[in-house]
Design an enzyme around this catalytic site. Structure first.
Site, PDB file in Angstrom:
ATOM      1  N   GLU A  94       0.827  -1.205   0.000  1.00 16.95           N
ATOM      2  CA  GLU A  94       0.000   0.000   0.000  1.00 16.95           C
ATOM      3  C   GLU A  94       0.861   1.253   0.000  1.00 16.95           C
ATOM      4  O   GLU A  94       0.661   2.172  -0.795  1.00 16.95           O
ATOM      5  CB  GLU A  94      -0.927  -0.006   1.216  1.00 16.95           C
ATOM      6  N   ASP A  97       1.172   4.055  -3.066  1.00 21.69           N
ATOM      7  CA  ASP A  97       0.819   5.461  -2.848  1.00 21.69           C
ATOM      8  C   ASP A  97       1.982   6.394  -3.163  1.00 21.69           C
ATOM      9  O   ASP A  97       1.820   7.402  -3.866  1.00 21.69           O
ATOM     10  CB  ASP A  97       0.386   5.673  -1.394  1.00 21.69           C
ATOM     11  N   SER A 154      -7.227   2.525  -3.705  1.00 20.21           N
ATOM     12  CA  SER A 154      -5.995   3.024  -3.110  1.00 20.21           C
ATOM     13  C   SER A 154      -4.981   3.406  -4.178  1.00 20.21           C
ATOM     14  O   SER A 154      -3.981   4.055  -3.883  1.00 20.21           O
ATOM     15  CB  SER A 154      -5.378   1.975  -2.181  1.00 20.21           C
TER      16      SER A 154
END
Length: 612
Positions: free
Chosen positions: A301, A305, A519
């Site tokens: 994650e 990002d 995400s």
């Protein structure tokens, strides 16, 4: 000797009464049914330490909200005139009487100023106490509750009380009734394997015609693998070079021990952004957050990002906030364990800072129904404070469609946790907060809605005025009775916008992998917002700040600034979910960004643009 200096000014204005007795009449402040999916086990150890967060009312919040909407409305003459940190704090400060009475109550339990910490505006009081004292103060009993599916445990109660005379002076106290489980919004993850390589699109495949894209086309390979180049082409941002000297910054939040690995970032840059090789980002540690740079400990994650947000916006300075504070409670560990929601810890920290990144992306959320209404509203008010200071906050809308992503009624798990256990769509918080921008997801080129794109309507927050026109148009097109009882048609609607959300190529522990989820969409849209801020700052204009009034105004008056998505749906809760359709919809919002058109709009004097 205990510090009493904070009380001295109050003593001049108020005749200090006798300290209230510990056994004065109490009133139940909050009570909830036993939460679904949790099992109560043993009483919490009496000497286990918890940090109580006591929220004092913000009597002038409506005034702050008025300022927020005025400085965020492109049709208002105050547009862009954001407030300072000090101005915001003055608008949310509690009444002196509330501070005084809460101080008296705490003192009655032996808790004085040197035991406390406070937020800059004094609207929050933080204090670490053993469970035994918390139970005495709140007339309650804490237990260890175990989450059935994961086995995680937390120390919580289902009801608590405060002295009757404090009812109007204390808004909430946590951790008490909070059973939320923050989750990362990452729906797909796979290693690039031989099968994917065998299906590779030929290098000489003709580009895909997309009239709104840079040059009117997008590389054919972008239908299999999303890269920085794909996003620049698709969203009409090819050729724009942001400045690294105009004060613009971009931020990414990290939670749940997700570490953004800098070696992986260099591999990503070598693969997709060679001009950025050697550059990096700043890491800020909050509430015991860590920065483990061991390659094998890299977080998918966090890497997703940071690699795409910073890759899109290079050379804009980047910041990664690594925030600690994750349950579970460990019954054999009686040391201080912070079991508050990590995003409230992040909010506490950033509200204390003088300067902040102008664009911040978050890819984590809770099911809205698991967050106590009082706490959700209070956290949302904190996001409003950041918006008033000129910060744009983007949140992934979710990866479960309208709830759990399950279309089969026999398999769906969207049940209310209010004791009724009835089927209902499950929106996520914080995306449902009206003061943040919720980002849904698309896939492929031409773009369609990706099936997991989170969307729907809040059961806590009413629909804000800025989206009334767009959302009412969508609801008017629904057949009468559609999903009656499954959602709140008067609630704040999500998402607001969308971006690509699958097939993203990142580097993880030294290996290229393909990953997806909203995400991926949130840092992508945040990157576009950061580019817009760079363009504005370079022209001497203020940052965009709270985006939503601007987004819906532009969509109404210049809809081509967004790529309207009209194909796809977001199943969940035993239903096909909602459909993407012309205009706003609860799958992709108003659509994906056309950076070139948006830049032309936001770098001009918005008050003098025809139509605006």
């Amino acid at each position: 000797m205990r510090t009493l200096s904070f009380w001295v000014p109050l003593a001049l204005a108020v005749v200090v009464s006798a300290i209230p007795a510990k056994d004065c009449a109490h009133k139940v402040k909050e009570s909830i049914p036993p939460p679904r999916g949790w099992t109560k086990s043993a009483p919490a150890p009496a000497d286990h330490i918890i940090e109580l967060r006591i929220a004092l009312p913000q009597p002038n919040f409506s005034e702050l909200e008025r300022h927020l909407y005025e400085v965020s409305d492109p049709l208002h003459d105050r547009y862009g005139q954001h407030l300072s940190k000090e101005e915001v704090e003055s608008l949310i400060a509690p009444e002196p009487e509330s501070i005084h009475l809460v101080n008296e109550w705490l003192a009655a339990h032996g808790l004085y100023e040197d035991s406390l910490s406070r937020s800059p505006a004094n609207d929050w009081v933080f204090i670490k106490v053993p469970v035994s004292l918390a139970e005495e103060m709140l007339k309650t009993e804490y237990h260890v509750w175990t989450h059935d599916a994961s086995g995680d445990a937390v120390v919580r109660t289902t009801a608590y009380s405060i002295p009757e005379h404090l009812d109007n002076h204390v808004e909430l106290i946590q951790p008490t009734t909070m059973f939320a489980r923050m989750k990362s919004l990452k729906t797909t993850f796979r290693i690039n394997d031989a099968q994917e390589k065998a299906a590779a699109i030929p290098a000489d495949a003709p580009p895909i015609s997309v009239p709104s894209a840079s040059g009117g086309h997008v590389d054919a390979s972008c239908n299999q693998t999303i890269t920085i180049t794909c996003l620049q082409q698709l969203y009409n941002a090819v050729g724009f070079e942001p400045s690294k000297k105009n004060g613009n910054k971009i931020g990414i939040t990290g939670y749940l021990e997700q570490f953004a690995n800098k070696q992986d970032l260099q591999s990503f840059y070598a693969d997709q952004r060679p001009d950025a090789l050697g550059s990096s980002f700043d890491t800020i540690l909050i509430n015991g957050g860590l920065n483990n740079q061991t390659l094998s400990e890299a977080g998918a994650e966090a890497n997703l990002d940071t690699q795409f947000a910073y890759g899109l916006t290079f050379p804009t300075p980047g910041t990664f906030f690594s925030t600690g504070g994750r349950p579970p409670f460990k019954p054999d560990d009686l040391t201080t364990t912070n079991t508050n929601e990590p995003y409230s810890e992040w909010l506490d920290f950033v509200l204390k800072q003088k300067t902040l990144p102008q664009s911040i992306s978050t890819s984590y959320a809770d099911d809205e129904q698991t967050v106590p209404v009082s706490f959700a509203k209070r956290v949302c008010n904190g996001f409003a404070q950041l918006g008033a200071r000129g910060v744009s906050l983007m949140f992934s809308s979710g990866d479960g469609g309208v709830g759990d992503g399950e279309e089969d009624p026999a398999l769906q798990e969207c049940f209310t946790n209010d004791g009724r256990n009835v089927t209902r769509f499950v929106p996520l918080f914080p995306p449902t907060c009206p003061f943040v921008t919720a980002v849904g997801g698309t896939i492929h080129i031409p773009e369609t809605a990706v099936f997991f794109s989170g969307g729907g309507f809040s059961d806590v927050f009413p629909r804000p005025t800025y989206q009334e026109l767009a959302v009412s148009k969508f609801l008017s097109k629904l057949a009468p009775g559609t999903y009656k009882g499954l959602f709140n048609p008067n609630g704040r609607a999500v998402p607001d916008v969308a971006a690509q959300a699958d097939l993203f190529r990142i580097f993880l522990s030294g290996v290229p992998v393909s990953i997806g989820g909203t995400s991926a969409a949130a840092p992508t849209f945040t990157g576009i917002v950061s580019l817009l801020n760079s363009a504005r700052l370079s022209k001497g204009l203020p940052p965009l700040g709270f985006l939503n009034p601007l987004i819906y105004t532009i969509q109404a008056l210049e809809p081509s600034a967004f790529n309207d998505i009209t194909v796809g749906n977001n199943p969940g809760c035993g239903t096909p979910g909602f459909n993407a359709t012309k205009g706003w919809d609860p799958v992709t919002g108003v659509g994906t960004p056309n950076f070139g058109k948006l830049k032309d709009i936001v770098t001009l004097d918005l008050l003098h643009i025809p139509g605006l």
